[in-house]
Design an enzyme around this catalytic site. Structure first.
Site, PDB file in Angstrom:
ATOM      1  N   GLU A 170     -46.147  31.469   3.151  1.00 27.92           N
ATOM      2  CA  GLU A 170     -45.787  32.350   4.252  1.00 27.92           C
ATOM      3  C   GLU A 170     -45.863  31.599   5.575  1.00 27.92           C
ATOM      4  O   GLU A 170     -44.998  31.734   6.449  1.00 27.92           O
ATOM      5  CB  GLU A 170     -46.748  33.547   4.262  1.00 27.92           C
ATOM      6  CG  GLU A 170     -46.134  34.843   4.714  1.00 27.92           C
ATOM      7  CD  GLU A 170     -47.086  36.022   4.564  1.00 27.92           C
ATOM      8  OE1 GLU A 170     -47.070  36.875   5.461  1.00 27.92           O
ATOM      9  OE2 GLU A 170     -47.841  36.077   3.572  1.00 27.92           O
ATOM     10  N   GLY A 200     -51.172  42.344   7.810  1.00 30.54           N
ATOM     11  CA  GLY A 200     -52.153  43.367   7.528  1.00 30.54           C
ATOM     12  C   GLY A 200     -53.356  42.820   6.787  1.00 30.54           C
ATOM     13  O   GLY A 200     -54.481  43.286   6.978  1.00 30.54           O
ATOM     14  N   ALA A 201     -53.126  41.814   5.915  1.00 29.88           N
ATOM     15  CA  ALA A 201     -54.214  41.291   5.093  1.00 29.88           C
ATOM     16  C   ALA A 201     -54.582  39.854   5.414  1.00 29.88           C
ATOM     17  O   ALA A 201     -55.678  39.412   5.083  1.00 29.88           O
ATOM     18  CB  ALA A 201     -53.844  41.394   3.610  1.00 29.88           C
ATOM     19  N   GLN A 204     -51.869  33.537   9.581  1.00 32.54           N
ATOM     20  CA  GLN A 204     -51.379  32.190   9.308  1.00 32.54           C
ATOM     21  C   GLN A 204     -51.182  31.402  10.603  1.00 32.54           C
ATOM     22  O   GLN A 204     -50.871  31.976  11.645  1.00 32.54           O
ATOM     23  CB  GLN A 204     -50.027  32.237   8.570  1.00 32.54           C
ATOM     24  CG  GLN A 204     -50.122  32.507   7.084  1.00 32.54           C
ATOM     25  CD  GLN A 204     -50.428  33.956   6.767  1.00 32.54           C
ATOM     26  OE1 GLN A 204     -51.345  34.253   6.003  1.00 32.54           O
ATOM     27  NE2 GLN A 204     -49.666  34.861   7.357  1.00 32.54           N
TER      28      GLN A 204
END
Length: 432
Positions: A170, A200-201, A204
């Protein structure tokens, strides 16, 4: 059971109606479509589709590019978002229901490609799918692969058509996305843009490393002339961090992150009274983040890893611009907004001082960051300043510390799917 085969002409009338309404009437709570460009790339045009399966919804992106220069010519033709997310469909109705929910997205994509048989379609899932039990996750990926195989689109190689992204992927795709939008791919690595995103989790950070500073050679991914470092921290996304703080040792201190007059009870029954104390909220968050880093690095917190001076400003995606909008008392960030940690700190302190009775929530049943604006303002500053080590203000003549919150750049939605498409096209021609 396996999803049934379908085609553009077999789409249920209601599905077709929803798509058409979305294109002409704008977004609604369930369906939102955007048509970006109608560029004609001529006989060398290639197309591809990426389905971003997030925790709250799924979105299909249709991209086009000149096959002779994918990174330099790619454009976003259109996108469509539907709710709820695949993971919610899976939990409610199983793998078949999850796969079937993608029908409107595939129908929409078919409307925007002239040759689906040569158009690859990729299904890529993030945090919502990672939270599913392994067995159900595998069933969903198998059902989605079967659905894509039965569609008119070109199915990518085994294992690539439908998968769950790693956090580092990601991050890499974030980097490719912003640099493709800025047309910097293939240029000098020292002049490429750097990216941080807040999901949300997870969160990066990604940037191209330079020869004089290669912090983790084993983590570098070649992309054109650049060697990109992508770092992901699962558990420090906006919603997961808030959930963990309300359930962990810091829960008794979380009243500082609520406005004066607010009352709440944690999952374990701890009663919280809001004090709107910005500095105390920051201290609680700092303790949580320091503990996270301590366990992540085996009791030895890693030194902050920063892009080079020439790779600033940092571009910030996802929940970061949503948080910036709340700090600035705006509905949203239309395209971009440039701030510094010092400015964000001042805005956050003022936001925490607003009593509960005077807080006007955009959505009464909204997401965690909309319900807890004081926490969000403090969390972003601590994450960027303490965990990532970004400077509070740029030094004179420097841009190091300049933060650019973006939702759209040069007609592209700023999110990782653009980077995923670029990465796959460049790899196909041997450039990545």
């Amino acid at each position: 059971g396996a999803p049934s085969a379908w085609s553009k002409t077999e789409a249920p009338p209601l599905t077709r109606l929803k798509v058409q309404q979305a294109c002409h009437a704008g977004p609604n709570p369930q369906v939102a479509a955007r048509r970006v460009r109608g560029g004609d790339l001529g006989l060398n045009a290639s197309t591809g589709v990426v389905i971003d399966a997030g925790s709250s919804g799924s979105r299909a992106y249709v991209f086009s590019w000149d096959a002779s220069d994918p990174a330099g010519t790619i454009i976003e033709q259109a996108s469509l978002r539907i709710k709820p997310g695949v993971s919610k469909h899976a939990l409610a109705g199983g793998a078949a229901a999850a796969a079937a929910s993608l029908g409107p997205l595939l129908n929409f994509a078919l409307e925007h490609v002239s040759d689906p048989g040569s158009t690859p379609v990729y299904f890529m899932a993030t945090a919502g799918m990672r939270l599913l039990p392994d067995a159900l996750q595998g069933e969903v990926l198998a059902a989605v692969t079967q659905l894509l195989d039965a569609s008119p689109f070109l199915l990518p190689p085994v294992g690539e058509a439908a998968r769950v992204l790693k956090g580092e992927e990601e991050a890499l795709f974030d980097w490719a996305a912003i640099n493709a939008a800025l047309r910097k791919l293939g240029g000098p690595p020292e002049l490429t843009a750097s990216v941080a995103d807040l999901g949300g989790a997870s969160t990066q950070l990604s940037f191209a490393t330079l020869p004089d500073f290669v912090p983790r050679p084993d983590l570098l991914v070649p992309l054109g002339a650049a060697r990109v470092l992508g770092v992901s921290r699962l558990g420090l996304g906006m919603n997961e961090a808030l959930k963990n703080m309300l359930a962990g040792p810091s829960q008794a201190d979380m009243g500082a992150c609520l406005p004066v007059g607010a009352a709440a009870t944690t999952a374990s029954g701890t009663a919280l009274q809001g004090s709107g104390n910005y500095d105390a909220c920051r201290r609680a968050i700092r303790t949580f983040l320091d503990d996270f880093e301590k366990h992540r690095h085996g009791d030895a917190p890693a030194p902050p890893t920063l892009p080079a001076e020439s790779q600033w400003p940092i571009y910030l995606f996802d929940n970061f611009p949503k948080g910036a909008a709340i700090l600035l008392n705006k509905t949203d960030i239309a395209e971009e907004e440039t701030l510094t940690l010092g400015v964000m700190e001042d805005l956050g302190r003022k936001l925490c001082a607003v009593p509960e009775a005077e807080v006007a929530f955009l959505q009464p049943q909204g997401t965690a960051q909309e319900r807890k604006p004081c926490f969000l303002g403090a969390y972003m500053v601590e994450l960027l300043g303490n965990t990532y080590g970004f400077p509070r203000e740029p030094a004179p003549g420097s841009r190091m510390g300049e933060l650019r919150f973006v939702t759209e750049v040069n007609g592209f939605s700023m999110n990782w799917p653009l980077g995923a498409m670029v990465f796959h096209t460049m790899r196909a021609i041997g450039a990545a």
